[in-house]
Design a protein around this motif. Sequence first.
Motif, mmCIF file in Angstrom:
data_model
loop_
_atom_site.group_PDB
_atom_site.id
_atom_site.type_symbol
_atom_site.label_atom_id
_atom_site.label_comp_id
_atom_site.label_asym_id
_atom_site.label_seq_id
_atom_site.Cartn_x
_atom_site.Cartn_y
_atom_site.Cartn_z
ATOM 1 N N ALA A 2 0.819 -1.217 0.000
ATOM 2 C CA ALA A 2 0.000 0.000 0.000
ATOM 3 C C ALA A 2 0.849 1.261 0.000
ATOM 4 O O ALA A 2 0.419 2.304 -0.508
ATOM 5 N N THR A 3 2.050 1.197 0.561
ATOM 6 C CA THR A 3 2.923 2.365 0.653
ATOM 7 C C THR A 3 4.137 2.299 -0.270
ATOM 8 O O THR A 3 4.782 3.322 -0.506
ATOM 9 N N HIS A 4 4.441 1.116 -0.804
ATOM 10 C CA HIS A 4 5.640 0.942 -1.617
ATOM 11 C C HIS A 4 5.366 0.333 -2.995
ATOM 12 O O HIS A 4 6.298 0.187 -3.803
ATOM 13 N N GLY A 5 4.123 -0.019 -3.275
ATOM 14 C CA GLY A 5 3.813 -0.708 -4.530
ATOM 15 C C GLY A 5 4.149 0.096 -5.768
ATOM 16 O O GLY A 5 4.375 -0.480 -6.849
ATOM 17 N N HIS A 6 4.210 1.413 -5.640
ATOM 18 C CA HIS A 6 4.532 2.252 -6.792
ATOM 19 C C HIS A 6 5.963 2.044 -7.279
ATOM 20 O O HIS A 6 6.306 2.473 -8.381
ATOM 21 N N GLY A 7 6.820 1.395 -6.477
ATOM 22 C CA GLY A 7 8.170 1.086 -6.937
ATOM 23 C C GLY A 7 8.154 0.217 -8.177
ATOM 24 O O GLY A 7 8.937 0.415 -9.113
ATOM 25 N N ASP A 8 7.283 -0.728 -8.209
ATOM 26 C CA ASP A 8 6.961 -1.531 -9.401
ATOM 27 C C ASP A 8 5.656 -2.234 -9.091
ATOM 28 O O ASP A 8 5.624 -3.197 -8.329
ATOM 29 N N GLU A 9 4.590 -1.741 -9.672
ATOM 30 C CA GLU A 9 3.248 -2.195 -9.292
ATOM 31 C C GLU A 9 3.005 -3.665 -9.574
ATOM 32 O O GLU A 9 2.174 -4.299 -8.923
ATOM 33 N N ILE A 10 3.746 -4.234 -10.521
ATOM 34 C CA ILE A 10 3.587 -5.653 -10.844
ATOM 35 C C ILE A 10 4.511 -6.509 -9.999
ATOM 36 O O ILE A 10 4.079 -7.418 -9.276
ATOM 37 N N MET A 11 5.795 -6.230 -10.046
ATOM 38 C CA MET A 11 6.761 -7.134 -9.429
ATOM 39 C C MET A 11 6.671 -7.147 -7.909
ATOM 40 O O MET A 11 6.910 -8.179 -7.276
ATOM 41 N N LEU A 12 6.312 -6.032 -7.287
ATOM 42 C CA LEU A 12 6.234 -6.024 -5.821
ATOM 43 C C LEU A 12 5.040 -6.807 -5.292
ATOM 44 O O LEU A 12 4.994 -7.127 -4.101
ATOM 45 N N VAL A 13 4.100 -7.156 -6.155
ATOM 46 C CA VAL A 13 3.028 -8.074 -5.753
ATOM 47 C C VAL A 13 3.617 -9.383 -5.242
ATOM 48 O O VAL A 13 3.141 -9.975 -4.272
ATOM 49 N N HIS A 14 4.705 -9.831 -5.883
ATOM 50 C CA HIS A 14 5.254 -11.147 -5.570
ATOM 51 C C HIS A 14 5.930 -11.207 -4.206
ATOM 52 O O HIS A 14 6.119 -12.290 -3.658
ATOM 53 N N ALA A 15 6.297 -10.055 -3.661
ATOM 54 C CA ALA A 15 6.857 -10.039 -2.306
ATOM 55 C C ALA A 15 5.845 -10.542 -1.292
ATOM 56 O O ALA A 15 6.213 -11.040 -0.230
ATOM 57 N N ALA A 16 4.551 -10.428 -1.626
ATOM 58 C CA ALA A 16 3.486 -10.914 -0.743
ATOM 59 C C ALA A 16 2.922 -12.252 -1.189
ATOM 60 O O ALA A 16 2.673 -13.144 -0.364
ATOM 61 N N THR A 17 2.699 -12.406 -2.492
ATOM 62 C CA THR A 17 2.034 -13.628 -2.961
ATOM 63 C C THR A 17 2.936 -14.858 -2.896
ATOM 64 O O THR A 17 2.446 -15.974 -2.700
ATOM 65 N N ALA A 18 4.259 -14.686 -3.031
ATOM 66 C CA ALA A 18 5.155 -15.845 -2.924
ATOM 67 C C ALA A 18 5.168 -16.424 -1.506
ATOM 68 O O ALA A 18 4.974 -17.633 -1.327
ATOM 69 N N PRO A 19 5.388 -15.614 -0.459
ATOM 70 C CA PRO A 19 5.326 -16.212 0.879
ATOM 71 C C PRO A 19 3.939 -16.731 1.234
ATOM 72 O O PRO A 19 3.820 -17.704 1.990
ATOM 73 N N ASN A 20 2.890 -16.120 0.696
ATOM 74 C CA ASN A 20 1.557 -16.637 0.985
ATOM 75 C C ASN A 20 1.350 -17.998 0.338
ATOM 76 O O ASN A 20 0.657 -18.860 0.894
ATOM 77 N N ALA A 21 1.947 -18.219 -0.826
ATOM 78 C CA ALA A 21 1.882 -19.541 -1.443
ATOM 79 C C ALA A 21 2.554 -20.586 -0.557
ATOM 80 O O ALA A 21 2.061 -21.714 -0.408
ATOM 81 N N VAL A 22 3.679 -20.208 0.039
ATOM 82 C CA VAL A 22 4.364 -21.119 0.961
ATOM 83 C C VAL A 22 3.488 -21.384 2.182
ATOM 84 O O VAL A 22 3.339 -22.527 2.629
ATOM 85 N N LEU A 23 2.889 -20.335 2.720
ATOM 86 C CA LEU A 23 2.018 -20.484 3.888
ATOM 87 C C LEU A 23 0.852 -21.416 3.591
ATOM 88 O O LEU A 23 0.487 -22.257 4.422
ATOM 89 N N ARG A 24 0.270 -21.283 2.420
ATOM 90 C CA ARG A 24 -0.855 -22.142 2.047
ATOM 91 C C ARG A 24 -0.449 -23.602 1.903
ATOM 92 O O ARG A 24 -1.280 -24.501 2.048
ATOM 93 N N THR A 25 0.809 -23.831 1.620
ATOM 94 C CA THR A 25 1.280 -25.193 1.388
ATOM 95 C C THR A 25 1.630 -25.915 2.682
ATOM 96 O O THR A 25 1.632 -27.152 2.726
ATOM 97 N N LEU A 26 1.930 -25.186 3.741
ATOM 98 C CA LEU A 26 2.375 -25.805 4.992
ATOM 99 C C LEU A 26 1.472 -26.939 5.474
ATOM 100 O O LEU A 26 1.987 -27.989 5.903
ATOM 101 N N PRO A 27 0.134 -26.814 5.453
ATOM 102 C CA PRO A 27 -0.691 -27.899 5.991
ATOM 103 C C PRO A 27 -0.516 -29.227 5.272
ATOM 104 O O PRO A 27 -0.821 -30.277 5.851
ATOM 105 N N ALA A 28 -0.015 -29.189 4.037
ATOM 106 C CA ALA A 28 0.182 -30.424 3.274
ATOM 107 C C ALA A 28 1.590 -30.980 3.424
ATOM 108 O O ALA A 28 1.891 -32.055 2.877
#
Length: 343
Positions: free
Chosen positions: A232-258
Amino acid sequence: MNSAGDTSGVLEEALERLHAAGPERLGRLTNHAPMVVEALAAHGQTGAVHRWLDLYEVKLEDFPSPVEPVTDADWAAALGDPRRVADWIAYFMRAVGEGSWKSVLAEWWPRLLPGMYGGSTHPVIRVGHAVRSLIEGGESPPRLAELAHGLGYWAARHHPVTGIALVAGDHENGEAGEALDAVGPIRDPHGGFPARLALVERLPAWAPGVTDPETARQRLAELVRATTHRYATHGHGDEIMLVHAATAPNAVLRTLPALPRELWAPSLHAAWLASAAVTAMYAPSEPVSSAPPGRIAAEEVFERALAHGDEHVIKLTDTALDVGDEQALAAALCAIALCEPLS
């Protein structure tokens, strides 16, 4: 709101439609459609799945041709070879067809985890979506095939990184947001993801001593929250690529139960390095202020993301709804404002 257990068959139809396409296009850009259709189904938007896919389909390319089968005896030689993506997908199709998908995932997760930078972190994100669909929606053949496609893509794009110095400091045992604030930008940023990744030399250490599985899960959730808020405060650095700073660890988090619990702490540490590296690669010179979104429901934010249509916007909003607080919704609205709509 989450409806990943949907049994309408729409997600299966979409995945079958998508498995005729390759995981990339133009030799380097990721096919985001499997991740997006899973997110739409997970949030009760099955009626929009095929409509969205009709718009995105022009970006898809045919499934690539095989080169040579990957076997249990020679897989190491094929790891990280993008020319072998069809061979890798075929390998995992056989593996999940012959045994438990969780056993396959447990065997390959520690092999693939060091290379989660490959494909700009998209392969691990695709795997995270596939795992959520299997956990919450059941083991249908298309969902199992989607896991095989995700793992195969990851194996083909596997790209470990070495030589990054982890710097100790007060941030290492503090909050994730404090550690992210300590991430310095790379010098002379230029080029795409691989070029910038090669310029990452130093990153702050964070939670290095965590070994307990439950603590690792909690700290990983904290990282997802912090990276989502930060957009919300830094996404303007690169609106596309900085999405992955959040979605990549969330993918890992979602995988933990398996995964076996002994893999949770290594997953945390790998996720931190990936998020921190992306943060360094695309950091803006200065943050901007972020206004609270006001009285807006999570469902409305997701509907706005769907109307916008961009794949990164939908996926960040999906993660923001996992986090579930006001600042996360502000991050999703920021992405809607920054990114070009799908046309």
